[in-house]
Design a protein around this motif. Structure first.
Motif, short mmCIF file in Angstrom:
data_model
loop_
_atom_site.label_atom_id
_atom_site.label_comp_id
_atom_site.label_asym_id
_atom_site.label_seq_id
_atom_site.Cartn_x
_atom_site.Cartn_y
_atom_site.Cartn_z
N ALA A 19 -9.82 -5.17 5.69
CA ALA A 19 -8.74 -5.59 4.80
C ALA A 19 -7.59 -4.58 4.79
N ASN A 20 -7.88 -3.31 5.13
CA ASN A 20 -6.83 -2.28 5.16
C ASN A 20 -5.68 -2.66 6.08
N LEU A 21 -5.97 -3.44 7.12
CA LEU A 21 -4.93 -3.82 8.09
C LEU A 21 -3.84 -4.65 7.43
N ASN A 22 -4.17 -5.32 6.32
CA ASN A 22 -3.19 -6.12 5.58
C ASN A 22 -2.69 -5.40 4.33
N GLY A 23 -3.07 -4.13 4.18
CA GLY A 23 -2.66 -3.37 3.02
C GLY A 23 -3.59 -3.51 1.83
N ASP A 24 -4.74 -4.20 2.04
CA ASP A 24 -5.68 -4.42 0.95
C ASP A 24 -6.83 -3.41 1.01
N SER A 25 -7.49 -3.24 -0.13
CA SER A 25 -8.62 -2.32 -0.24
C SER A 25 -9.84 -2.85 0.49
N LYS A 55 0.84 -1.20 0.00
CA LYS A 55 0.00 0.00 0.00
C LYS A 55 0.87 1.25 0.00
N TRP A 56 0.23 2.37 -0.31
CA TRP A 56 0.86 3.68 -0.15
C TRP A 56 0.29 4.29 1.11
N ALA A 57 1.14 4.54 2.09
CA ALA A 57 0.70 5.17 3.33
C ALA A 57 0.61 6.67 3.10
N GLY A 58 -0.59 7.21 3.30
CA GLY A 58 -0.81 8.64 3.06
C GLY A 58 0.20 9.51 3.78
N GLY A 59 0.75 10.50 3.08
CA GLY A 59 1.72 11.42 3.66
C GLY A 59 3.15 11.00 3.50
N THR A 63 -22.50 -0.84 -9.08
CA THR A 63 -21.75 0.34 -8.67
C THR A 63 -20.79 -0.06 -7.57
N SER A 64 -19.93 0.87 -7.18
CA SER A 64 -18.94 0.58 -6.15
C SER A 64 -19.16 1.45 -4.93
N MET A 65 -18.49 1.05 -3.87
CA MET A 65 -18.39 1.93 -2.71
C MET A 65 -17.46 3.08 -3.07
N ALA A 66 -17.61 4.19 -2.41
CA ALA A 66 -16.65 5.29 -2.55
C ALA A 66 -15.36 4.87 -1.87
N THR A 67 -14.24 4.96 -2.57
CA THR A 67 -12.97 4.48 -2.03
C THR A 67 -12.62 5.16 -0.72
N ALA A 68 -12.78 6.47 -0.67
CA ALA A 68 -12.41 7.21 0.55
C ALA A 68 -13.25 6.79 1.74
N THR A 69 -14.53 6.45 1.50
CA THR A 69 -15.41 6.02 2.58
C THR A 69 -15.08 4.61 3.02
N ALA A 70 -14.78 3.74 2.06
CA ALA A 70 -14.52 2.33 2.35
C ALA A 70 -13.23 2.14 3.14
N ASN A 71 -12.20 2.89 2.77
CA ASN A 71 -10.89 2.68 3.39
C ASN A 71 -10.77 3.44 4.70
#
Length: 284
Positions: A158-164, A95-99, A145-153
Motif C-alpha cells: 500500500a505504500n506505493l499509493n501513499g497508504d500505510s 504521505k510525508w516522504a522522509g527527509g 495489537t498492531s504491527m510496528a509501523t517502522a517494520t510494516a512500512n
C-alpha cells in the motif's frame, strides 16, 4: 483492493465515532519537523515528540505496552510549501516522504480518542510480515495489537499509493486476545467476510487437518466447525492443504468430511483506555 478480496493492510481508516456519531473528517494540524527522516503514510498511527512535532508511532509489534505520552492519532496527509515548483505555495500530499525539507510542514491528524477505525486483519507470525488473516465473529469485544509501523512500512504494498501498511492481529495462535492491548474490536466489515467449505481429514484428537485441495480463501483466525471440531476452534496456521487448528478435535478416530471456515478480513476498532495521548496523564 477489490471486494471481497483484501490484498494487504492499508492502515487505520476513521469511519465514524463510538456511539454511532458521524466522523465528519475533522482533523488537527500538527507540525512536522523539516527534514524528519521517517516517511509517514495515510493511515499510520503517530505521536508527539518532545519538541512538539509529529513522529511515527512507537507501538511495538505484538506488544501490549502503551507509548510514553500515548499515541496521538492517525496520519491523514500533510501540506507544505515545496521548493522549486512546479506548483508554488502550499501543496497537499497523501504521505510525508522522509527527509523532505519544508519549514512550514504540517500533518492532518485524526486525534479524536472516540474514533472508530477500519483496519485489515493480519495473521499473527513471528516475523511481523503482513499476511492477511481473519477474525471470527466470536472475536467481537476482544483486543488486538498492531504491527510496528517502522517494520510494516517497507515502501512496498500500500505504500506505493501513499497508504500505510499497518494491520492488526489476534493473539499468538490466531486466537482471541483477552489481555491488555491497544485496540478493541467493536464491529466487523461484512462486505469482506469469508465463508468457505472444504473437504478435510482430521486426525485422532489432533490439531492437524489435511484438505482435499488447497483453498486460498482459508485464512488464519477463521472459526472452524464440523468433523468433531470443538467449539471455539480457530485456524492457527494454514499452508497449502495443511491446516493447524487452535485446539485438538474431539474425534477418537480420523475422519473425512466437510469443514466450514468463517471469518472477517476487516474489523472496526477503537482505542482502548490508556493508549490515546488525550487519555493518559503522562506527557512527552
Amino acid at each position: 483492493m477489490a471486494y471481497p478480496t483484501v490484498n494487504g493492510p492499508y492502515g487505520l481508516l476513521p469511519t465514524n465515532l463510538i456511539g454511532g456519531r458521524v466522523f465528519a473528517g475533522s482533523t488537527r494540524m500538527i507540525p512536522i519537523a523539516s527534514g524528519y527522516a521517517t516517511s509517514l503514510y495515510f493511515g499510520d498511527p503517530v505521536k508527539f515528540t518532545s519538541d512538539g512535532t509529529l513522529i511515527t508511532s512507537g507501538l511495538a509489534y505484538n506488544s501490549a505496552a502503551a507509548e510514553t505520552g500515548g499515541t496521538l492519532g492517525i496520519f491523514m496527509g500533510c501540506e507544505y510549501t515545496s521548493s522549486g515548483g512546479p506548483i508554488y505555495g502550499k501543496n497537499r500530499y497523501q504521505k510525508w516522504a522522509g527527509g523532505t525539507v519544508a519549514a512550514d510542514a504540517v500533518a492532518y491528524i485524526c486525534d479524536d480518542p472516540g474514533v472508530v477505525m477500519k483496519a485489515a486483519m493480519i495473521a499473527y507470525n513471528a516475523s511481523g510480515t503482513p499476511v492477511i488473516g481473519a477474525a471470527p465473529a466470536l472475536a467481537l469485544g476482544t483486543n488486538l495489537t498492531s504491527m510496528a509501523t517502522a517494520t510494516a512500512n517497507t515502501g512496498s504494498g500500500a505504500n506505493l499509493n501513499g497508504d500505510s501498511n499497518v494491520g492488526l492481529m489476534l493473539a499468538s495462535g490466531n486466537v482471541r486476545r483477552t489481555g491488555t492491548a491497544p485496540f478493541r474490536i467493536v464491529g466487523f466489515v461484512p462486505e469482506t467476510a469469508i465463508l468457505a467449505t472444504a473437504t478435510g481429514t482430521t486426525g485422532n484428537a489432533s490439531t492437524s487437518v489435511t484438505l482435499a485441495a488447497a483453498d486460498s480463501s482459508i485464512k488464519t483466525g477463521m472459526l472452524v466447525t464440523g468433523l468433531n471440531v470443538q467449539a471455539g476452534t480457530y485456524v492457527a496456521a494454514v499452508s497449502g492443504t495443511s491446516v493447524t487448528l487452535s485446539q485438538a478435535t474431539a474425534a477418537t478416530t480420523g475422519q473425512t468430511g466437510t469443514l466450514t471456515f468463517a471469518g472477517y478480513q476487516e474489523v472496526l476498532v477503537k482505542w482502548n483506555a490508556g493508549y490515546h495521548a488525550y487519555e493518559v496523564a503522562v506527557a512527552i
